[in-house]
Write an enzyme that holds these catalytic residues in place. Sequence first.
Site, mmCIF file in Angstrom:
data_model
loop_
_atom_site.group_PDB
_atom_site.id
_atom_site.type_symbol
_atom_site.label_atom_id
_atom_site.label_comp_id
_atom_site.label_asym_id
_atom_site.label_seq_id
_atom_site.Cartn_x
_atom_site.Cartn_y
_atom_site.Cartn_z
ATOM 1 C CE LYS A 1 20.031 32.164 -1.269
ATOM 2 N NZ LYS A 1 19.509 32.997 -0.346
ATOM 3 C CG ASP B 1 12.175 33.696 2.176
ATOM 4 O OD1 ASP B 1 12.322 32.580 1.717
ATOM 5 O OD2 ASP B 1 12.406 34.903 1.880
ATOM 6 C CE1 TYR C 1 17.632 40.793 -0.964
ATOM 7 C CE2 TYR C 1 18.118 38.435 -0.941
ATOM 8 C CZ TYR C 1 18.089 39.388 -1.650
ATOM 9 O OH TYR C 1 18.345 39.621 -2.960
HETATM 10 C C1 LIG Z 1 18.510 34.095 -1.017
HETATM 11 C C2 LIG Z 1 17.082 34.588 -0.385
HETATM 12 C C3 LIG Z 1 16.186 34.984 -1.300
HETATM 13 C C4 LIG Z 1 16.354 35.327 -2.752
HETATM 14 O O1 LIG Z 1 16.349 34.032 -3.458
HETATM 15 P P1 LIG Z 1 17.243 34.510 -4.988
HETATM 16 O O2 LIG Z 1 17.161 32.991 -5.702
HETATM 17 O O3 LIG Z 1 18.724 35.009 -4.876
HETATM 18 O O4 LIG Z 1 16.354 35.361 -5.841
HETATM 19 C C5 LIG Z 1 14.891 34.989 -0.570
HETATM 20 N N1 LIG Z 1 14.609 34.745 0.442
HETATM 21 C C6 LIG Z 1 15.722 34.288 1.395
HETATM 22 C C7 LIG Z 1 15.497 34.127 2.771
HETATM 23 C C8 LIG Z 1 17.033 34.142 0.814
HETATM 24 O O5 LIG Z 1 18.067 33.874 1.524
#
Ligand SMILES: *Cc1c(COP(=O)(O)O)cnc(C)c1O
Length: 419
Positions: A259, A231, A138
């Site tokens: 985050k 990511d 994700y």
């Molecule tokens: C939570 C998450 C996102 C998205 O971040 P948001 O601040 O919710 O837009 C992207 N990549 C990873 C790996 C995530 O866990």
Amino acid sequence: MNSEELFNESKNYMPGGVSSPVRSYKPYPFFVKEAKGSRIYDVDGNSYIDHCIAYGPMILGHSDEKVSKSVFDAIKKGTTYGAPSENEITLAKEVVNRIPCAEMVRFVNSGTEATMSAIRLARGYTGKNKIIKFEGAYHGAHDYCLVKSGSGAATLPDSLGIPEDTTKNTLSVPFNDEEAISNLILKEGEDIACIIMEVVMGNIGCIEPKKGYLEFLRKITEENNIVLIFDEVITGFRLAKGGAQEYYDVTPDIVTLGKIIGGGYPMGAFAGKKEIMEMIAPNGPVYQAGTFNGNPISVNAGIATLNQLNENFYNNLNEKGQYLRKNIKDIVEDLNLDIMPVGLGSMFQIYFNPKDVLNYEDAKNSDSGRFFEYFKELLKNGVFIPPSQFECNFISSKHSKEDLDLSLEAIEKSLKAVF
Ligand SMILES: *Cc1c(COP(=O)(O)O)cnc(C)c1O
């Protein structure tokens, strides 16, 4: 009003009664009254040990005093300027000093924006269009990446409203499978701008890369002029000072952060080699902009958070993680259950699956229905985790040994109840 009444009210005004789909579960989610430290409290008078911690950001627990003070200090001086301010440099330096691949940073407002912009940057830098992502990963809720996506999207059909023309350039392959990616690069290598990956797949449970897999990806991307994007929206500032790239000692070209970086306030960032980052506007031809980019509230909260995250902090946090995981394993063995406790650092999960989970297909074979029953039992026993098999659980520095022992008791009771 209690949670049930609030839910009945909220669903008239917000789709599904929530502001983000993962927060919804049947019959209705608890509504939060407040959260402090390792605890979250609902409007019905219950208190939970929180292992969701907002899906990862609250590494210092809720409402950390130093972070709150930094925000109060910032608010007095305005909340966003539309002009640069000195603390942005302080935070940028923290990122550069900690994260191995980071030489320059752009601050944005969410993880979604960070990955969307990083992919655009990789495309602009290489002049190529296609991207590779892993099944079950994700990277936020934007069009490029909502293909075989993890998190809430793993429980729903692929989203409508995304033009085929957009996703035809998004190729997805199984994680931990060297042959799959070699073959894809052999076939499409000329056109591939980047590989974007969660180093540890935290949005489909918790899946670690196999030994040597990251080194393999680093090599094959270098050989084929493909930008490697880690990511690290979950793992950045969580697994180690320098994130998963420090933990596994493999350095990508670009990192995306979110985050934790905003200390519980909305923020994301992407960072990387100077040569690539200089392509971003106004220096270069790849456009990225935002009204709230680098706003002083999130920046101050980020600085006040990172200032507390030193070597010692990670040693303590990871030691607690290890304690929790070892005891979960013992419980599972004592109860003779054919399920898989997993995790690393301060991340943990139990796959309701008798086999090792190495990729999305494996994860999807887990008994997610029974997992949801387990989630509900945990709530009854005073522990809050995300209501899905396809998420990761966390601990914060505010989780005491006593908290963890209470969580372990709840986990044992809940497992007994559902098996
Ligand atoms: C939570 C998450 C996102 C998205 O971040 P948001 O601040 O919710 O837009 C992207 N990549 C990873 C790996 C995530 O866990």
